[in-house]
Design a protein around this motif. Structure first.
Motif, PDB file in Angstrom:
ATOM      1  N   CYS A 120      46.151  48.612  39.655  1.00 19.06           N
ATOM      2  CA  CYS A 120      45.019  47.687  39.796  1.00 19.06           C
ATOM      3  C   CYS A 120      45.080  46.549  38.765  1.00 19.06           C
ATOM      4  O   CYS A 120      45.372  46.762  37.587  1.00 19.06           O
ATOM      5  N   GLN A 121      44.783  45.336  39.237  1.00 23.21           N
ATOM      6  CA  GLN A 121      44.810  44.155  38.374  1.00 23.21           C
ATOM      7  C   GLN A 121      43.480  43.918  37.673  1.00 23.21           C
ATOM      8  O   GLN A 121      43.408  43.199  36.685  1.00 23.21           O
ATOM      9  N   GLN A 122      42.419  44.511  38.200  1.00 28.54           N
ATOM     10  CA  GLN A 122      41.089  44.317  37.610  1.00 28.54           C
ATOM     11  C   GLN A 122      40.356  45.656  37.510  1.00 28.54           C
ATOM     12  O   GLN A 122      39.277  45.841  38.084  1.00 28.54           O
ATOM     13  N   PRO A 123      40.950  46.625  36.806  1.00 26.37           N
ATOM     14  CA  PRO A 123      40.337  47.962  36.753  1.00 26.37           C
ATOM     15  C   PRO A 123      39.009  47.963  36.010  1.00 26.37           C
ATOM     16  O   PRO A 123      38.787  47.154  35.114  1.00 26.37           O
ATOM     17  N   LYS A 124      38.165  48.884  36.435  1.00 31.83           N
ATOM     18  CA  LYS A 124      36.898  49.088  35.738  1.00 31.83           C
ATOM     19  C   LYS A 124      37.077  50.338  34.895  1.00 31.83           C
ATOM     20  O   LYS A 124      36.759  51.441  35.327  1.00 31.83           O
ATOM     21  N   GLY A 125      37.642  50.163  33.700  1.00 26.11           N
ATOM     22  CA  GLY A 125      38.027  51.316  32.897  1.00 26.11           C
ATOM     23  C   GLY A 125      39.267  51.931  33.530  1.00 26.11           C
ATOM     24  O   GLY A 125      40.290  51.279  33.680  1.00 26.11           O
ATOM     25  N   TYR A 126      39.150  53.180  33.947  1.00 19.34           N
ATOM     26  CA  TYR A 126      40.268  53.870  34.603  1.00 19.34           C
ATOM     27  C   TYR A 126      40.146  53.797  36.131  1.00 19.34           C
ATOM     28  O   TYR A 126      41.021  54.280  36.849  1.00 19.34           O
ATOM     29  N   ARG A 127      39.066  53.230  36.624  1.00 15.74           N
ATOM     30  CA  ARG A 127      38.827  53.203  38.068  1.00 15.74           C
ATOM     31  C   ARG A 127      39.320  51.891  38.689  1.00 15.74           C
ATOM     32  O   ARG A 127      39.078  50.810  38.151  1.00 15.74           O
ATOM     33  N   PRO A 128      40.002  51.986  39.830  1.00 16.75           N
ATOM     34  CA  PRO A 128      40.489  50.764  40.483  1.00 16.75           C
ATOM     35  C   PRO A 128      39.343  49.976  41.103  1.00 16.75           C
ATOM     36  O   PRO A 128      38.315  50.542  41.489  1.00 16.75           O
ATOM     37  N   CYS A 129      39.546  48.668  41.208  1.00 19.83           N
ATOM     38  CA  CYS A 129      38.480  47.817  41.754  1.00 19.83           C
ATOM     39  C   CYS A 129      38.400  47.905  43.281  1.00 19.83           C
ATOM     40  O   CYS A 129      37.379  47.595  43.878  1.00 19.83           O
ATOM     41  N   ASN A 130      39.494  48.303  43.930  1.00 25.23           N
ATOM     42  CA  ASN A 130      39.574  48.398  45.395  1.00 25.23           C
ATOM     43  C   ASN A 130      39.549  47.034  46.068  1.00 25.23           C
ATOM     44  O   ASN A 130      39.437  46.949  47.301  1.00 25.23           O
TER      45      ASN A 130
END
Length: 334
Positions: A55-65
């Protein structure tokens, strides 16, 4: 419909917690084995993990989707994420060799590479041995995700090199809510969610015309047993047996019948929030008043016994006749 981390966490909280810990501590394993029954979210979590790594814009460890990489992984077009599934009945040696060749090259956009192997238990012996060599010499930026419904068929030598994450059967509430979100009626969603804990099978049943008719026929049999007991055998002959021709079909019919008697028991115990046949609540309440909790429990036991005997050499016609007699006894004694 693309599932978010939060949604998958609701379905598989323990698995997502372990994946989260790996990502937070930057300790992603070289190889994972996701095991569990069909429809429990193994592939979805596999792709979610891949997105977390790219992911290019992760929210912490979570992908932005939503970034380019996440969207390409969703559509199967990311050059460094590879997905393998059986070629016919099995995964062949050439498929693993082609994967090894691909991974011997430098990553197209980064040094990281991820591959998912669906139905990993269906690898031929040669394919499994090729994969084993691959797993024995992992590169630091390569992540393997193996998916299986039959962990007992995976070679121990492969198992020992993987971090195993077990996916639990989905709870009825989770399946029901998911199907309702997809446009399935709450009446049907509630029923199939209690027939199977497999999301894909639940979805298939909810869209199956035959299964929809099954619900109606089982309710009719229950009504006939309760209100016109002398017609029950005629109903078996004219409606039930022509519809439930195979043992697997008859098993579904008995499952639905079992849930009807469970609803009666819930009403008697004051647990109406657990009801499955919400559209039948008025008549079920009336019926619940005409019998005792003990008799409903006996009827549930009779259906369970019929389920057990179904897969012996018992004649289905005779099985159903004997079941109807036992179910009618509960009403005759009132």
């Amino acid at each position: 419909m693309e599932k978010t981390w939060e949604q998958l966490q609701e379905y598989q909280p323990l698995v997502l917690k372990m994946v989260e810990n790996s990502l937070r501590k930057n300790r992603v394993a070289h190889a994972y084995l996701f095991e569990g029954s069909r429809g429990t979210g193994k592939k979805e979590v596999g792709y979610l993990l891949a997105k977390s790594l790219f992911c290019q814009q992760p929210k912490g460890y979570r992908p932005c989707n939503d970034c380019t990489n996440c969207r390409r992984i969703s559509s199967g077009n990311h050059p460094d994420v590879h997905y393998i599934e059986p070629d016919g009945q099995s995964i062949k040696k050439w498929q693993i060799q082609a994967l090894q060749e691909e991974f011997s090259k430098t990553g197209v956009e980064s040094n990281r590479k991820v591959y998912l192997i669906n139905h990993a238990d269906k690898m031929t012996t040669n394919a499994a041995n090729s994969l084993l060599k691959f797993l024995e010499e992992p590169t630091s930026q390569t992540v393997a995700i193996l998916l299986t419904e039959q962990i007992h068929r995976i070679l121990n030598t492969i198992l020992s090199r993987c971090q195993v994450l077990s996916f639990q059967p989905l709870a009825p509430k989770v399946i029901s809510e998911r199907l309702i979100d997809e446009g399935i009626s709450s009446t049907m969603a509630s029923l199939v969610a209690h027939i199977t804990n497999n999301l894909e099978e639940a979805r298939e049943l909810s869209e199956d015309t035959w299964f929809g008719q099954s619900r109606s026929i089982v309710l009719q049999l229950y009504e006939v047993i309760h209100t016109r007991p002398t017609h029950a055998f005629f109903f078996l002959q004219d409606q039930w047996l022509p519809h439930f021709k195979e043992k697997e079909q008859l098993s579904f019919g008995l499952d639905i019948l079992l849930l009807i008697f469970k609803d009666l028991l819930y009403i008697q115990l004051g647990d109406e929030e657990k009801l499955i046949f919400h559209d039948q609540i008025t008549s079920f309440k009336q019926h619940a008043l005409t019998t005792s909790t003990r008799r409903v429990s006996d009827q549930i036991a009779a259906v369970l016994e019929a389920k057990r005997r179904l897969y012996t050499n018992m004649n289905p016609h005779l099985l159903m006749e004997q079941l109807v007699i036992k179910l009618q006894e509960g009403y005759k004694l009132v």
